[in-house]
Write an enzyme that holds these catalytic residues in place. Structure first.
Site, mmCIF file in Angstrom:
data_model
loop_
_atom_site.group_PDB
_atom_site.id
_atom_site.type_symbol
_atom_site.label_atom_id
_atom_site.label_comp_id
_atom_site.label_asym_id
_atom_site.label_seq_id
_atom_site.Cartn_x
_atom_site.Cartn_y
_atom_site.Cartn_z
ATOM 1 N N HIS A 1 4.107 7.807 26.732
ATOM 2 C CA HIS A 1 4.040 9.248 27.007
ATOM 3 C C HIS A 1 2.914 9.455 28.027
ATOM 4 O O HIS A 1 1.962 8.679 28.072
ATOM 5 C CB HIS A 1 3.701 9.952 25.689
ATOM 6 C CG HIS A 1 3.725 11.435 25.737
ATOM 7 N ND1 HIS A 1 2.629 12.175 26.121
ATOM 8 C CD2 HIS A 1 4.692 12.320 25.430
ATOM 9 C CE1 HIS A 1 2.935 13.464 26.046
ATOM 10 N NE2 HIS A 1 4.182 13.585 25.623
ATOM 11 N N ASP B 1 -0.882 4.892 19.899
ATOM 12 C CA ASP B 1 -0.456 6.285 19.934
ATOM 13 C C ASP B 1 0.587 6.459 18.837
ATOM 14 O O ASP B 1 1.724 6.029 18.969
ATOM 15 C CB ASP B 1 0.128 6.597 21.322
ATOM 16 C CG ASP B 1 0.831 7.945 21.367
ATOM 17 O OD1 ASP B 1 0.961 8.593 20.316
ATOM 18 O OD2 ASP B 1 1.262 8.338 22.467
ATOM 19 N N GLN C 1 4.565 9.597 17.300
ATOM 20 C CA GLN C 1 5.962 9.584 16.850
ATOM 21 C C GLN C 1 6.203 8.619 15.685
ATOM 22 O O GLN C 1 7.341 8.470 15.246
ATOM 23 C CB GLN C 1 6.892 9.224 18.022
ATOM 24 C CG GLN C 1 6.860 10.200 19.172
ATOM 25 C CD GLN C 1 7.495 11.559 18.845
ATOM 26 O OE1 GLN C 1 8.143 11.737 17.810
ATOM 27 N NE2 GLN C 1 7.303 12.532 19.728
ATOM 28 N N LYS D 1 3.417 17.442 14.510
ATOM 29 C CA LYS D 1 4.623 16.600 14.467
ATOM 30 C C LYS D 1 4.870 16.074 13.054
ATOM 31 O O LYS D 1 5.895 15.456 12.798
ATOM 32 C CB LYS D 1 4.478 15.425 15.449
ATOM 33 C CG LYS D 1 4.516 15.862 16.914
ATOM 34 C CD LYS D 1 4.660 14.673 17.821
ATOM 35 C CE LYS D 1 4.252 14.952 19.253
ATOM 36 N NZ LYS D 1 5.180 15.824 19.970
ATOM 37 N N CYS E 1 8.121 13.941 29.116
ATOM 38 C CA CYS E 1 6.744 13.523 29.439
ATOM 39 C C CYS E 1 6.636 11.998 29.510
ATOM 40 O O CYS E 1 5.650 11.411 29.046
ATOM 41 C CB CYS E 1 5.721 14.071 28.446
ATOM 42 S SG CYS E 1 5.744 15.856 28.320
HETATM 43 N N1 C6P Z 1 5.700 14.348 22.586
HETATM 44 C C1 C6P Z 1 7.935 15.229 22.726
HETATM 45 O O1 C6P Z 1 8.769 16.131 22.723
HETATM 46 P P1 C6P Z 1 0.666 16.339 21.576
HETATM 47 O O2 C6P Z 1 1.388 17.163 22.569
HETATM 48 O O3 C6P Z 1 -0.773 16.151 21.950
HETATM 49 O O4 C6P Z 1 0.845 16.795 20.163
HETATM 50 O O5 C6P Z 1 1.361 14.889 21.581
HETATM 51 C C2 C6P Z 1 1.450 14.168 22.768
HETATM 52 C C3 C6P Z 1 2.301 12.966 22.584
HETATM 53 C C4 C6P Z 1 1.720 11.712 22.667
HETATM 54 N N2 C6P Z 1 2.421 10.594 22.460
HETATM 55 C C5 C6P Z 1 3.730 10.628 22.178
HETATM 56 C C6 C6P Z 1 4.460 9.332 21.938
HETATM 57 C C7 C6P Z 1 4.386 11.859 22.100
HETATM 58 O O6 C6P Z 1 5.688 11.886 21.813
HETATM 59 C C8 C6P Z 1 3.657 13.056 22.327
HETATM 60 C C9 C6P Z 1 4.340 14.383 22.319
HETATM 61 C C10 C6P Z 1 6.485 15.575 22.524
HETATM 62 O O7 C6P Z 1 8.263 14.048 22.865
HETATM 63 C C11 C6P Z 1 6.028 16.625 23.490
HETATM 64 S S1 C6P Z 1 6.055 16.078 25.162
#
Ligand code: C6P
Length: 404
Positions: free
Chosen positions: A122, A199, A202, A225, A363
């Site tokens: 991401h 990270d 997910q 999430k 992203c």
């Molecule tokens: N992915 C998706 O729809 P935040 O926005 O800080 O809570 O998480 C960022 C982030 C970081 N790593 C991974 C693997 C992610 O999937 C995400 C967020 C969302 O896939 C929003 S782009």
């Protein structure tokens, strides 16, 4: 017994309609819906406890502080960290990764050093390292993948040099659903004396996470999430590293003493928590984690694995279906395209049928480039989704396909 229909009653939003159709919410990778216990906790704290934490001698402040710190302990237990000193509250995975890149970069990286990431990251695990490049001339090396969306482990092993200082990879890809073999990735890196950041945005909502078992040096995730509130997340870090890393932001709470001549910093984890934290959200996050623990992360994982297996099988039967991400170890995320229908058209028409999916590059633009596409439609599942909802998705795709 995992009774998904009973579980759904805990999530009031799932009962609503959109365009006069029952909502089929399959955009859980972007954010999850919240159970009543989480929303109630936010409302109750504002109504009956609200006061700033760590600051007041008065009753409410102490009660709010107790709730906030109890939440830290809940997070510690949930990911099995050794100590609450290792649990830093942030605004989410993005802030966790930025904190890490800034602070680890300051403490441990110098010009010419190398950080290994993967092709399926991401942007929040790419751009913070690139921002660091404006201060330090570090090199980003990228683990490639095969066409199924599995990281190439031999190529990974070959990336290490004496300049490698960190590996930073996603536990689960938000596009492909691949569950990366992070335990093995960490073992290999540690064999070279290199720490690893994971990270977990997910993975944490879907599979049990034990940072000690993984031996992860850093681990980031987002509250929203995993059925918690927005605006709160976590960076776990091993104490040995965190002790040596400088603060990310300055302000209240992160200091011990301040004078114009010299300022000293607070102990862990407060050194990394400048300013008033979202203490109401941390309580909500703890409620969300307790909710998941009560259901059992193993049971949630089994339910979602079954949904994914069922969805993959049914979707493969659709004419013109292309699924991106066929890894052996795959989580509750399915990215796809159908024939030459544009992902935005497909997503918009599914929406009109009451089916919420995400479209676009998610992203993860470098991954899109690797796949040779601009974007996908993505269905992502949560603990409350049902096979009937997957049937609705499949019927919706068929309907759109026939329209084209
Ligand atoms: N992915 C998706 O729809 P935040 O926005 O800080 O809570 O998480 C960022 C982030 C970081 N790593 C991974 C693997 C992610 O999937 C995400 C967020 C969302 O896939 C929003 S782009």
């Amino acid at each position: 017994m995992y009774d998904v229909y009973k579980i759904r009653e805990d999530f009031p939003i799932l009962g609503r309609e959109v365009y006069k159709r029952p909502l089929v919410y399959l955009d859980n990778g972007a954010t999850t819906q919240k159970p009543r216990v989480v929303v109630d906790s936010l409302v109750n704290e504002y109504y009956s406890v609200n006061a700033n934490v760590h600051r007041g001698v008065h009753f409410l402040s102490q009660q709010a502080t107790e709730l906030h710190e109890a939440s830290r302990e809940t997070v510690r237990r949930f990911i099995n960290a050794r100590s609450i000193s290792e649990i830093i509250f942030t605004r989410g995975t993005t802030e966790s990764m930025n904190l890490l890149a800034y602070s680890f970069g300051e403490a441990f990286l110098k010009d010419g050093d190398e950080v290994i990431v993967s092709v399926m990251e991401h942007h929040s695990n790419i751009v913070p390292w690139q921002l660091l490049q404006s201060r330090k001339n570090i090199v980003l090396k990228v683990i490639p993948m095969n066409d199924k969306g599995e990281l190439l482990m031999d190529e990974y092993k070959a990336l290490f040099t004496e300049k490698t200082k960190l590996v930073s990879v996603a536990h689960v890809s938000n596009v492909l659903g691949t569950i990366n073999p992070v335990k093995e990735i960490i073992k290999i890196a540690h064999g070279h004396g290199v720490p690893v950041a994971i990270d977990g945005a997910q993975s944490t909502p879907h599979i049990p996470v034990d940072v000690q078992d993984l031996d992860a040096d850093f681990f980031a995730f987002s509250g929203h999430k995993i059925y918690g509130p927005t605006g709160v997340g976590v960076l776990y870090g091993k104490e040995d590293f965190l002790e040596k890393m400088p603060p990310y932001q300055g302000g209240g709470e992160m200091i011990q003493n301040v004078s114009f001549e010299k300022t000293t910093f607070n102990d862990l984890p407060f050194k990394f928590e400048a300013g008033t934290p979202d203490y109401v959200a941390t309580t909500g996050l703890a409620k969300a984690l307790d909710y998941c623990s009560a259901l059992g992360m193993e049971n949630i994982a089994a339910h979602e694995q079954e949904l994914t297996r069922y969805a993959m099988e049914r979707m493969h039967q659709i004419e013109g279906m292309r699924i991106f991400g066929e890894a052996k170890e795959k989580d509750a995320v399915i990215s796809f395209l159908v024939g030459d229908i544009h992902h935005l058209d497909l997503g918009t028409l599914l929406d009109r049928l009451g089916i919420a999916v995400r479209t676009g590059h998610h992203c993860a633009e470098p991954l899109m480039r690797r796949l040779g596409i601009e974007g996908t439609v993505r269905a992502s599942f949560a603990l409350y989704n049902t096979k009937e909802e997957i049937d609705a998705l499949v019927a919706g795709i068929e309907r759109v396909r026939k329209m084209f």
